[in-house]
Write a protein that holds these residues in place. Structure first.
Motif, PDB file in Angstrom:
ATOM      1  N   TRP B 128       0.839  -1.187   0.000  1.00  0.00           N
ATOM      2  CA  TRP B 128       0.000   0.000   0.000  1.00  0.00           C
ATOM      3  C   TRP B 128       0.878   1.243   0.000  1.00  0.00           C
ATOM      4  CZ3 TRP B 128      -4.802  -0.389   3.763  1.00  0.00           C
ATOM      5  CH2 TRP B 128      -5.527  -1.561   3.465  1.00  0.00           C
ATOM      6  N   ARG B 129       0.393   2.291  -0.684  1.00  0.00           N
ATOM      7  CA  ARG B 129       1.062   3.585  -0.621  1.00  0.00           C
ATOM      8  C   ARG B 129       0.049   4.608  -0.119  1.00  0.00           C
ATOM      9  NH1 ARG B 129       3.299   7.375  -5.590  1.00  0.00           N
ATOM     10  NH2 ARG B 129       4.255   8.979  -4.273  1.00  0.00           N
ATOM     11  N   TRP B 130       0.395   5.269   0.963  1.00  0.00           N
ATOM     12  CA  TRP B 130      -0.494   6.225   1.635  1.00  0.00           C
ATOM     13  C   TRP B 130       0.111   7.611   1.527  1.00  0.00           C
ATOM     14  CZ3 TRP B 130      -4.926   7.701   3.539  1.00  0.00           C
ATOM     15  CH2 TRP B 130      -5.013   8.618   4.594  1.00  0.00           C
ATOM     16  N   ILE B 131      -0.687   8.531   1.004  1.00  0.00           N
ATOM     17  CA  ILE B 131      -0.223   9.911   0.909  1.00  0.00           C
ATOM     18  C   ILE B 131      -1.154  10.808   1.716  1.00  0.00           C
ATOM     19  CG2 ILE B 131       0.306  11.852  -0.627  1.00  0.00           C
ATOM     20  CD1 ILE B 131       0.840   9.824  -2.835  1.00  0.00           C
ATOM     21  N   ASN B 132      -0.569  11.534   2.661  1.00  0.00           N
ATOM     22  CA  ASN B 132      -1.285  12.487   3.499  1.00  0.00           C
ATOM     23  C   ASN B 132      -0.654  13.851   3.226  1.00  0.00           C
ATOM     24  OD1 ASN B 132      -1.992  14.194   5.632  1.00  0.00           O
ATOM     25  ND2 ASN B 132      -2.147  12.527   7.112  1.00  0.00           N
ATOM     26  N   ARG B 133      -1.263  14.607   2.332  1.00  0.00           N
ATOM     27  CA  ARG B 133      -0.634  15.855   1.893  1.00  0.00           C
ATOM     28  C   ARG B 133      -0.600  16.929   2.978  1.00  0.00           C
ATOM     29  NH1 ARG B 133      -3.657  13.782  -2.171  1.00  0.00           N
ATOM     30  NH2 ARG B 133      -2.427  12.821  -3.811  1.00  0.00           N
ATOM     31  N   PRO B 134      -1.663  17.141   3.761  1.00  0.00           N
ATOM     32  CA  PRO B 134      -1.572  18.185   4.801  1.00  0.00           C
ATOM     33  C   PRO B 134      -0.422  17.945   5.782  1.00  0.00           C
ATOM     34  CG  PRO B 134      -3.853  17.529   4.494  1.00  0.00           C
ATOM     35  CD  PRO B 134      -3.021  16.577   3.674  1.00  0.00           C
ATOM     36  N   LEU B 135      -0.093  16.677   6.055  1.00  0.00           N
ATOM     37  CA  LEU B 135       0.998  16.398   6.987  1.00  0.00           C
ATOM     38  C   LEU B 135       2.302  16.052   6.267  1.00  0.00           C
ATOM     39  CD1 LEU B 135      -0.709  14.335   9.868  1.00  0.00           C
ATOM     40  CD2 LEU B 135      -0.425  16.800   9.647  1.00  0.00           C
ATOM     41  N   GLY B 136       2.301  16.095   4.944  1.00  0.00           N
ATOM     42  CA  GLY B 136       3.533  15.848   4.196  1.00  0.00           C
ATOM     43  C   GLY B 136       4.052  14.424   4.321  1.00  0.00           C
ATOM     44  N   ILE B 137       3.144  13.448   4.340  1.00  0.00           N
ATOM     45  CA  ILE B 137       3.538  12.042   4.484  1.00  0.00           C
ATOM     46  C   ILE B 137       3.278  11.303   3.177  1.00  0.00           C
ATOM     47  CG2 ILE B 137       2.953   9.854   5.644  1.00  0.00           C
ATOM     48  CD1 ILE B 137       2.227  11.583   8.136  1.00  0.00           C
ATOM     49  N   ASP B 138       4.281  10.577   2.708  1.00  0.00           N
ATOM     50  CA  ASP B 138       4.144   9.706   1.530  1.00  0.00           C
ATOM     51  C   ASP B 138       4.863   8.418   1.903  1.00  0.00           C
ATOM     52  OD1 ASP B 138       4.336   8.302  -0.828  1.00  0.00           O
ATOM     53  OD2 ASP B 138       4.857  10.045  -2.058  1.00  0.00           O
ATOM     54  N   HIS B 139       4.099   7.369   2.195  1.00  0.00           N
ATOM     55  CA  HIS B 139       4.679   6.197   2.854  1.00  0.00           C
ATOM     56  C   HIS B 139       4.149   4.915   2.202  1.00  0.00           C
ATOM     57  CE1 HIS B 139       5.244   3.900   6.902  1.00  0.00           C
ATOM     58  NE2 HIS B 139       6.101   3.529   5.986  1.00  0.00           N
ATOM     59  N   SER B 140       5.066   4.050   1.759  1.00  0.00           N
ATOM     60  CA  SER B 140       4.686   2.734   1.251  1.00  0.00           C
ATOM     61  C   SER B 140       4.960   1.696   2.325  1.00  0.00           C
ATOM     62  CB  SER B 140       5.481   2.410  -0.011  1.00  0.00           C
ATOM     63  OG  SER B 140       5.115   3.304  -1.046  1.00  0.00           O
ATOM     64  N   PHE B 141       4.024   0.773   2.488  1.00  0.00           N
ATOM     65  CA  PHE B 141       4.169  -0.237   3.544  1.00  0.00           C
ATOM     66  C   PHE B 141       3.413  -1.489   3.121  1.00  0.00           C
ATOM     67  CE2 PHE B 141      -0.139  -0.013   5.293  1.00  0.00           C
ATOM     68  CZ  PHE B 141      -0.567   1.220   4.818  1.00  0.00           C
ATOM     69  N   THR B 142       3.599  -2.547   3.888  1.00  0.00           N
ATOM     70  CA  THR B 142       2.917  -3.805   3.608  1.00  0.00           C
ATOM     71  C   THR B 142       1.790  -3.985   4.618  1.00  0.00           C
ATOM     72  OG1 THR B 142       4.989  -4.744   2.833  1.00  0.00           O
ATOM     73  CG2 THR B 142       3.195  -6.299   3.319  1.00  0.00           C
ATOM     74  N   PHE B 143       0.561  -4.035   4.104  1.00  0.00           N
ATOM     75  CA  PHE B 143      -0.594  -4.199   4.990  1.00  0.00           C
ATOM     76  C   PHE B 143      -0.450  -5.491   5.793  1.00  0.00           C
ATOM     77  CE2 PHE B 143      -5.163  -5.341   5.704  1.00  0.00           C
ATOM     78  CZ  PHE B 143      -5.477  -4.256   6.492  1.00  0.00           C
TER      79      PHE B 143
END
Lengths: 205, 357
Positions: B128-143
């Motif tokens: 999964w790749r999760w992007i949270n723009r207001p907090l400046g997070i772009d993170h790929s991880f394994t569910f």
């Protein structure tokens, strides 16, 4: 001395009932102070106390009020008998014995709320169901209280308010009980008006 | 303390403000009108008052599953500070990790669906790749693989989500609060309550046990179905816009209750509303409980005449046990005196919405 009456004040408060003998492979009996009387009363209810005692491990320590009935329990002739000077000195042995306890074991806890609560926490951490654990409150009603502010636990609290033995704040004893911590909750009584601490009264004996 | 996220995007919407120290928290005029005013009539008594958590009126806090408002970024900075000061505010017993993943999935999917300009979620199997723009997070991880997240799954996602959360395991016919995070709580302790059953953790609440409230609510919640969340309100009073009214720090914030005067009350006294939502989780069968806190000063609430009249009547007539439990009995007379100036005695319309402009 019979079961210590406890006012049914709050929902998180543990429920205590007289111990009953139950069939089991191993009988772990843990008591302090006047809890010794609860043990002998329980044994008097079975026609074959000898058989129960032949598979019983009995651990005992004196109560916080000094009541020490060691010799009465030692004389029962349990398979194993252990006398500790205090609850903290008793718990490591209980935890070691629990490693080898199998399903079908019966647990009998008797005495102060501190003893019953801490032994129950240790037993439940090993995964035994609450239904295998019986508790009977006898003797002293002093409380074990966690300071919600510094997290330190003060043993044998008799007065309300009292001074936290760790951070020194004046705490009132809230009627809120955690089985995980085996402790009531203590909350600063003069937080809104620092220094305005009412006189302590003895609430637990 | 250093943050592990980089706020700054969309700062024309997200306010830069504090919930401590100089307390610069304010609601914009737009945000006041969407405040979840919790009183639908001129008096208050406990009620279970659950309703389906379905999308509500456009622009209201009910419009989306997880409301993200102008305070989002500031609240997440405040949460990071609280957790740095006291890591015991977030705890999860070992058997609750799966429920944490359930919660992470629910929040990520909801936010990516409801706020595509701010959040996105890409799935490639369990990558999964999760992007949270207001907090400046772009993170790929394994569910479902904890080793690919910097925190446990519950803590990871709730560090990016307004509201306190608890996760309830269901067994022995009741619910057990076996995980939780609380940095905006109304005076209850995660560290003390974790591991408690439903009736145990509600023990200190007055009146409601005798009214059968908790028995009925538990019965209702045990039937909660996946995909059919429910919501209710709770409320209390807080001096200053202090999110973290924890019992742990009560000696620090307790004295502020004695700081109210008729002159500063409108600015300092805040109505604190909890929008509580409950979700059955699909894999763990646990129940997630979201306690979302909204704060508005009395000054801000007085800009809506209907709320001004009603708040005066509710505070004036409330049962003293409830005023005590909610912690404002000592300031109740001062509040009533202050509020009475905004109550002209006119009738109020039913329901909690402000009058239409």
């Amino acid at each position: 001395m019979t079961l210590t009456p406890v006012e049914p004040t709050i929902k998180s408060r543990p429920v205590y009932a007289p111990l009953e003998p139950r069939p089991g492979h191993l009988h772990l009996i843990i008591a302090d102070g006047e809890g010794a009387d609860a043990v002998t009363d329980m044994l008097a209810k079975t026609s074959d106390a000898g058989q129960l005692l032949a598979s019983a491990h009995l651990m005992y320590c004196p109560g916080p009020n000094g009541t020490d009935l060691t010799e009465r329990l030692r004389a029962l002739g349990a398979l194993q008998f252990f006398r500790a000077p205090t609850i903290p000195a008793l718990l490591p042995r209980l935890k070691r014995v629990l490693v080898d306890a199998h399903m079908g074991s019966q647990f009998y806890l008797a005495g102060t709320e501190g003893l019953c609560g801490q032994a129950e926490t240790a037993i439940m951490q090993t995964g035994f169901p609450a239904s295998a654990i019986q508790k009977e409150h006898r003797g002293s009603t002093v409380r074990r209280v966690q300071c919600v502010h510094c997290k330190g636990i003060t043993e044998n609290v008799a007065t309300d308010p009292f001074q936290c033995s760790h951070c020194g704040l004046s705490l009132f004893v809230r009627d809120h009980y955690s089985r995980r911590l085996a402790a009531f909750q203590g909350v600063n009584i003069d937080a809104e008006d620092p220094g305005d601490v009412p006189p302590s009264v003895v609430r637990f004996k | 303390m250093s943050l592990d996220f980089k706020p700054g995007a969309f700062n024309d919407f997200f306010r830069e403000e504090t919930f401590r120290g100089d307390f610069t928290y304010r609601n914009s005029p737009h945000n006041i009108r969407r405040f979840p005013f919790p009183f639908d009539r001129d008096d208050y008594m406990y009620a279970v008052n659950m309703e389906p958590h379905v999308p509500g009126r456009i622009g209201s806090v009910f419009e989306k599953t997880f409301d993200v408002d102008e305070h989002y970024v500031a609240e997440m900075i405040d949460r990071a500070k609280v957790l740095a000061d006291d890591p015991l505010r977030c705890q999860s017993l070992p058997h609750m990790t799966l429920a944490g993943w359930d919660l992470l999935e629910l929040i990520m999917e909801s936010k990516a669906r409801d706020y595509p300009e701010w959040f996105s979620l890409e799935k490639n199997g369990n990558r999964w790749r999760w992007i949270n723009r207001p907090l400046g997070i772009d993170h790929s991880f394994t569910f479902l693989d904890e080793a690919t997240l910097p925190y446990g799954p519950m803590e990871y996602i709730t560090r990016q989500t307004q509201g306190d959360f608890t996760l309830q395991d269901e067994r022995e016919g009741t619910l057990w609060m076996d995980a939780g995070i609380a940095t905006s709580q109304a005076d209850w302790s995660v560290d003390f309550d974790i591991g408690m059953s439903w009736h145990e953790w509600h023990a200190p609440v007055p009146l409601a046990h005798e009214m059968g409230i908790f028995d009925r609510a538990l019965k209702f919640l045990l039937k909660l179905q996946h995909g059919a969340p429910v919501r209710r309100f709770n409320w209390t009073m807080t001096v200053n816009p202090l999110l973290d009214t924890a019992p742990e720090t009560y000696p620090k914030w307790g004295p502020t209750k004695t700081s109210l005067t008729q002159e500063n009350l409108g600015q300092k006294q805040h109505l604190r509303v909890e929008l509580q939502t409950l979700y059955r989780l699909p894999r763990s069968n646990a129940i997630a409980f979201d306690i979302r806190c909204y704060l508005a000063s009395f000054d801000e609430l007085m800009t809506v005449p209907k709320w001004a009249r009603r708040l005066h009547r509710v505070v004036r007539d409330i049962h003293p046990d409830l005023a005590t439990y909610k912690g404002f009995i000592r300031n109740q007379p001062a509040m009533v005196e202050w509020l009475s100036k905004y109550d002209d005695g006119k009738p109020t319309s039913p329901g909690w919405w402000p009058e239409e402009a």
